[in-house]
Design a protein around this motif. Structure first.
Motif, PDB file in Angstrom:
ATOM      1  N   PHE A  29     -85.029  14.052 -55.788  1.00 53.11           N
ATOM      2  CA  PHE A  29     -84.086  14.591 -54.844  1.00 53.11           C
ATOM      3  C   PHE A  29     -85.136  13.907 -53.473  1.00 53.11           C
ATOM      4  CE2 PHE A  29     -87.752  17.105 -54.046  1.00 53.11           C
ATOM      5  CZ  PHE A  29     -87.903  17.683 -55.399  1.00 53.11           C
ATOM      6  N   SER A  30     -86.032  14.056 -52.925  1.00 54.63           N
ATOM      7  CA  SER A  30     -86.197  13.394 -51.688  1.00 54.63           C
ATOM      8  C   SER A  30     -86.710  12.354 -51.451  1.00 54.63           C
ATOM      9  CB  SER A  30     -88.130  13.513 -52.393  1.00 54.63           C
ATOM     10  OG  SER A  30     -88.359  12.557 -53.429  1.00 54.63           O
ATOM     11  N   ILE A  31     -85.348  11.270 -52.344  1.00 59.36           N
ATOM     12  CA  ILE A  31     -85.241   9.832 -51.325  1.00 59.36           C
ATOM     13  C   ILE A  31     -83.556  10.191 -51.374  1.00 59.36           C
ATOM     14  CG2 ILE A  31     -87.060   8.949 -52.756  1.00 59.36           C
ATOM     15  CD1 ILE A  31     -85.531   7.397 -54.769  1.00 59.36           C
ATOM     16  N   ASN A  32     -83.087   9.375 -50.347  1.00 61.42           N
ATOM     17  CA  ASN A  32     -82.192   8.513 -50.384  1.00 61.42           C
ATOM     18  C   ASN A  32     -82.042   7.056 -50.026  1.00 61.42           C
ATOM     19  OD1 ASN A  32     -82.643   8.613 -47.364  1.00 61.42           O
ATOM     20  ND2 ASN A  32     -80.944   9.010 -46.766  1.00 61.42           N
ATOM     21  N   CYS A  95     -89.017  -2.840 -56.483  1.00 60.46           N
ATOM     22  CA  CYS A  95     -88.540  -2.254 -56.019  1.00 60.46           C
ATOM     23  C   CYS A  95     -89.744  -0.550 -55.262  1.00 60.46           C
ATOM     24  CB  CYS A  95     -88.671  -1.428 -57.229  1.00 60.46           C
ATOM     25  SG  CYS A  95     -86.988   0.054 -56.983  1.00 60.46           S
ATOM     26  N   HIS A  96     -88.062  -0.614 -54.682  1.00 58.93           N
ATOM     27  CA  HIS A  96     -89.210   1.084 -53.982  1.00 58.93           C
ATOM     28  C   HIS A  96     -88.355   1.775 -52.846  1.00 58.93           C
ATOM     29  CE1 HIS A  96     -87.471  -1.533 -50.007  1.00 58.93           C
ATOM     30  NE2 HIS A  96     -88.220  -2.631 -50.477  1.00 58.93           N
ATOM     31  N   ALA A  97     -88.465   2.978 -52.745  1.00 59.03           N
ATOM     32  CA  ALA A  97     -87.524   4.300 -52.615  1.00 59.03           C
ATOM     33  C   ALA A  97     -88.306   4.523 -51.451  1.00 59.03           C
ATOM     34  CB  ALA A  97     -87.820   5.111 -53.659  1.00 59.03           C
ATOM     35  N   GLY A  98     -87.500   5.598 -50.898  1.00 56.78           N
ATOM     36  CA  GLY A  98     -87.767   6.334 -49.340  1.00 56.78           C
ATOM     37  C   GLY A  98     -86.835   7.079 -48.845  1.00 56.78           C
ATOM     38  N   TYR A 105     -85.444   2.926 -41.766  1.00 50.57           N
ATOM     39  CA  TYR A 105     -85.519   3.300 -43.400  1.00 50.57           C
ATOM     40  C   TYR A 105     -87.054   3.372 -43.624  1.00 50.57           C
ATOM     41  CZ  TYR A 105     -86.072   2.389 -48.577  1.00 50.57           C
ATOM     42  OH  TYR A 105     -86.136   2.182 -49.692  1.00 50.57           O
ATOM     43  N   SER A 106     -87.790   4.714 -44.083  1.00 50.24           N
ATOM     44  CA  SER A 106     -89.515   5.181 -44.525  1.00 50.24           C
ATOM     45  C   SER A 106     -89.654   4.940 -45.045  1.00 50.24           C
ATOM     46  CB  SER A 106     -89.573   6.649 -44.047  1.00 50.24           C
ATOM     47  OG  SER A 106     -91.209   6.379 -44.342  1.00 50.24           O
ATOM     48  N   VAL A 107     -90.201   3.699 -46.868  1.00 53.66           N
ATOM     49  CA  VAL A 107     -90.792   3.615 -47.908  1.00 53.66           C
ATOM     50  C   VAL A 107     -91.393   4.370 -48.813  1.00 53.66           C
ATOM     51  CG1 VAL A 107     -91.344   1.984 -49.271  1.00 53.66           C
ATOM     52  CG2 VAL A 107     -90.090   1.149 -47.796  1.00 53.66           C
ATOM     53  N   ALA A 108     -91.106   4.934 -49.613  1.00 51.76           N
ATOM     54  CA  ALA A 108     -92.559   6.011 -49.471  1.00 51.76           C
ATOM     55  C   ALA A 108     -93.254   5.827 -51.402  1.00 51.76           C
ATOM     56  CB  ALA A 108     -92.033   7.558 -49.602  1.00 51.76           C
ATOM     57  N   TYR A 109     -92.565   5.047 -51.894  1.00 53.67           N
ATOM     58  CA  TYR A 109     -93.080   4.624 -53.246  1.00 53.67           C
ATOM     59  C   TYR A 109     -92.623   3.481 -53.604  1.00 53.67           C
ATOM     60  CZ  TYR A 109     -92.420  10.063 -53.223  1.00 53.67           C
ATOM     61  OH  TYR A 109     -92.531  11.086 -52.750  1.00 53.67           O
ATOM     62  N   TRP A 110     -93.834   2.723 -54.413  1.00 52.12           N
ATOM     63  CA  TRP A 110     -93.142   1.062 -54.846  1.00 52.12           C
ATOM     64  C   TRP A 110     -93.702   1.421 -55.670  1.00 52.12           C
ATOM     65  CZ3 TRP A 110     -92.600  -2.734 -51.226  1.00 52.12           C
ATOM     66  CH2 TRP A 110     -92.497  -1.999 -50.018  1.00 52.12           C
ATOM     67  N   GLY A 111     -92.845   0.152 -56.888  1.00 54.50           N
ATOM     68  CA  GLY A 111     -92.644  -0.254 -58.094  1.00 54.50           C
ATOM     69  C   GLY A 111     -93.830  -1.371 -58.557  1.00 54.50           C
ATOM     70  N   GLN A 112     -94.403  -0.980 -59.760  1.00 53.70           N
ATOM     71  CA  GLN A 112     -95.435  -2.215 -59.709  1.00 53.70           C
ATOM     72  C   GLN A 112     -94.563  -3.804 -59.839  1.00 53.70           C
ATOM     73  OE1 GLN A 112     -93.583  -0.918 -62.269  1.00 53.70           O
ATOM     74  NE2 GLN A 112     -93.237  -3.210 -63.875  1.00 53.70           N
ATOM     75  N   GLY A 113     -94.209  -4.187 -59.607  1.00 53.57           N
ATOM     76  CA  GLY A 113     -93.464  -5.162 -59.116  1.00 53.57           C
ATOM     77  C   GLY A 113     -92.866  -5.578 -60.025  1.00 53.57           C
TER      78      GLY A 113
END
Length: 120
Positions: A29-32, A95-98, A105-113
Protein backbone atom coordinates in the motif's frame (compact mmCIF):
# COMPACT_ATOMS: atom_id res chain seq x y z
CA UNK A 1 8.60 -3.05 4.15
CA UNK A 2 8.14 -4.34 0.61
CA UNK A 3 9.79 -7.53 -0.61
CA UNK A 4 10.49 -7.97 -4.33
CA UNK A 5 11.15 -11.32 -6.00
CA UNK A 6 12.31 -11.39 -9.62
CA UNK A 7 12.25 -14.23 -12.11
CA UNK A 8 12.70 -14.83 -15.82
CA UNK A 9 16.29 -13.97 -16.57
CA UNK A 10 18.55 -16.20 -18.63
CA UNK A 11 20.56 -16.62 -21.79
CA UNK A 12 19.10 -15.77 -25.17
CA UNK A 13 20.45 -15.18 -28.67
CA UNK A 14 20.40 -11.74 -30.22
CA UNK A 15 17.00 -11.01 -31.69
CA UNK A 16 15.28 -13.21 -29.15
CA UNK A 17 12.86 -12.41 -26.34
CA UNK A 18 12.63 -12.78 -22.60
CA UNK A 19 10.03 -11.81 -20.04
CA UNK A 20 10.98 -10.77 -16.54
CA UNK A 21 8.54 -10.86 -13.66
CA UNK A 22 8.68 -9.19 -10.26
CA UNK A 23 6.24 -9.96 -7.48
CA UNK A 24 5.86 -7.53 -4.60
CA UNK A 25 4.70 -8.52 -1.12
CA UNK A 26 4.44 -6.86 2.26
CA UNK A 27 3.40 -3.24 2.69
CA UNK A 28 2.48 -2.73 -0.97
CA UNK A 29 0.00 0.00 0.00
CA UNK A 30 3.02 2.27 0.50
CA UNK A 31 4.09 2.16 -3.16
CA UNK A 32 2.43 3.38 -6.36
CA UNK A 33 5.13 2.68 -8.92
CA UNK A 34 7.41 -0.17 -9.92
CA UNK A 35 10.10 -0.54 -12.50
CA UNK A 36 13.27 -2.09 -13.77
CA UNK A 37 16.83 -0.92 -13.91
CA UNK A 38 19.90 -2.70 -15.21
CA UNK A 39 23.60 -2.67 -14.58
CA UNK A 40 26.21 -3.99 -16.98
CA UNK A 41 29.77 -4.76 -15.83
CA UNK A 42 31.76 -1.58 -15.39
CA UNK A 43 28.74 0.65 -16.02
CA UNK A 44 26.38 2.63 -13.86
CA UNK A 45 22.92 1.35 -13.05
CA UNK A 46 20.40 2.61 -15.62
CA UNK A 47 16.64 3.02 -15.35
CA UNK A 48 15.05 0.86 -18.04
CA UNK A 49 11.34 1.35 -17.49
CA UNK A 50 8.85 2.49 -14.89
CA UNK A 51 5.10 2.05 -14.50
CA UNK A 52 2.68 3.60 -12.04
CA UNK A 53 -0.38 2.02 -10.49
CA UNK A 54 -2.36 3.99 -13.07
CA UNK A 55 -0.32 2.28 -15.83
CA UNK A 56 1.60 5.41 -16.85
CA UNK A 57 4.92 4.28 -18.30
CA UNK A 58 8.36 5.66 -19.02
CA UNK A 59 11.24 4.02 -20.91
CA UNK A 60 14.91 4.59 -21.50
CA UNK A 61 15.55 5.68 -25.08
CA UNK A 62 17.71 2.62 -25.67
CA UNK A 63 14.79 0.22 -25.14
CA UNK A 64 11.84 2.14 -26.58
CA UNK A 65 9.98 0.08 -29.14
CA UNK A 66 11.60 -3.15 -27.96
CA UNK A 67 10.68 -3.47 -24.27
CA UNK A 68 7.23 -3.25 -22.73
CA UNK A 69 6.53 -2.84 -19.04
CA UNK A 70 3.17 -3.88 -17.64
CA UNK A 71 1.64 -4.69 -14.29
CA UNK A 72 -1.10 -6.70 -12.67
CA UNK A 73 -2.26 -4.66 -9.70
CA UNK A 74 -4.31 -7.54 -8.29
CA UNK A 75 -1.17 -9.68 -8.14
CA UNK A 76 1.21 -6.84 -7.23
CA UNK A 77 3.38 -8.02 -10.09
CA UNK A 78 5.24 -6.09 -12.76
CA UNK A 79 6.50 -7.57 -16.01
CA UNK A 80 9.15 -6.55 -18.50
CA UNK A 81 8.70 -8.03 -21.96
CA UNK A 82 11.98 -7.72 -23.83
CA UNK A 83 11.95 -8.27 -27.59
CA UNK A 84 14.61 -7.88 -30.27
CA UNK A 85 17.29 -8.28 -27.65
CA UNK A 86 20.80 -7.07 -28.40
CA UNK A 87 24.14 -8.04 -26.86
CA UNK A 88 24.28 -4.58 -25.28
CA UNK A 89 21.16 -5.47 -23.28
CA UNK A 90 23.29 -7.92 -21.30
CA UNK A 91 23.17 -6.88 -17.65
CA UNK A 92 21.81 -7.69 -14.23
CA UNK A 93 18.22 -6.48 -14.19
CA UNK A 94 16.83 -5.17 -10.91
CA UNK A 95 13.19 -4.73 -10.03
CA UNK A 96 12.34 -1.77 -7.84
CA UNK A 97 9.35 -0.14 -6.21
CA UNK A 98 8.60 3.24 -4.75
CA UNK A 99 6.49 6.35 -4.99
CA UNK A 100 5.88 8.44 -8.09
CA UNK A 101 4.64 12.01 -7.80
CA UNK A 102 5.07 15.13 -9.89
CA UNK A 103 7.29 13.43 -12.48
CA UNK A 104 9.66 12.25 -9.78
CA UNK A 105 10.06 8.57 -8.97
CA UNK A 106 11.56 7.80 -5.58
CA UNK A 107 12.77 4.21 -5.35
CA UNK A 108 12.42 2.71 -1.91
CA UNK A 109 12.89 -1.00 -2.48
CA UNK A 110 15.10 -3.16 -4.69
CA UNK A 111 15.01 -6.78 -5.74
CA UNK A 112 18.04 -9.03 -5.70
CA UNK A 113 18.58 -8.87 -9.45
CA UNK A 114 18.39 -11.37 -12.28
CA UNK A 115 21.00 -11.92 -14.98
CA UNK A 116 20.10 -11.40 -18.64
CA UNK A 117 22.73 -12.44 -21.16
CA UNK A 118 22.29 -11.87 -24.89
CA UNK A 119 24.72 -13.72 -27.14
CA UNK A 120 25.66 -12.44 -30.57
Amino acid sequence: QVHLVESGGGLVQAGGSLRLSCAASGSTFSINAMGWSRQAPGKERQLVARITSGHSTNYADSVKGRFTISRDNAKNTVYLQMNSLKPEDTAVYYCHAGYYSGSYYSVAYWGQGTQVTVSS
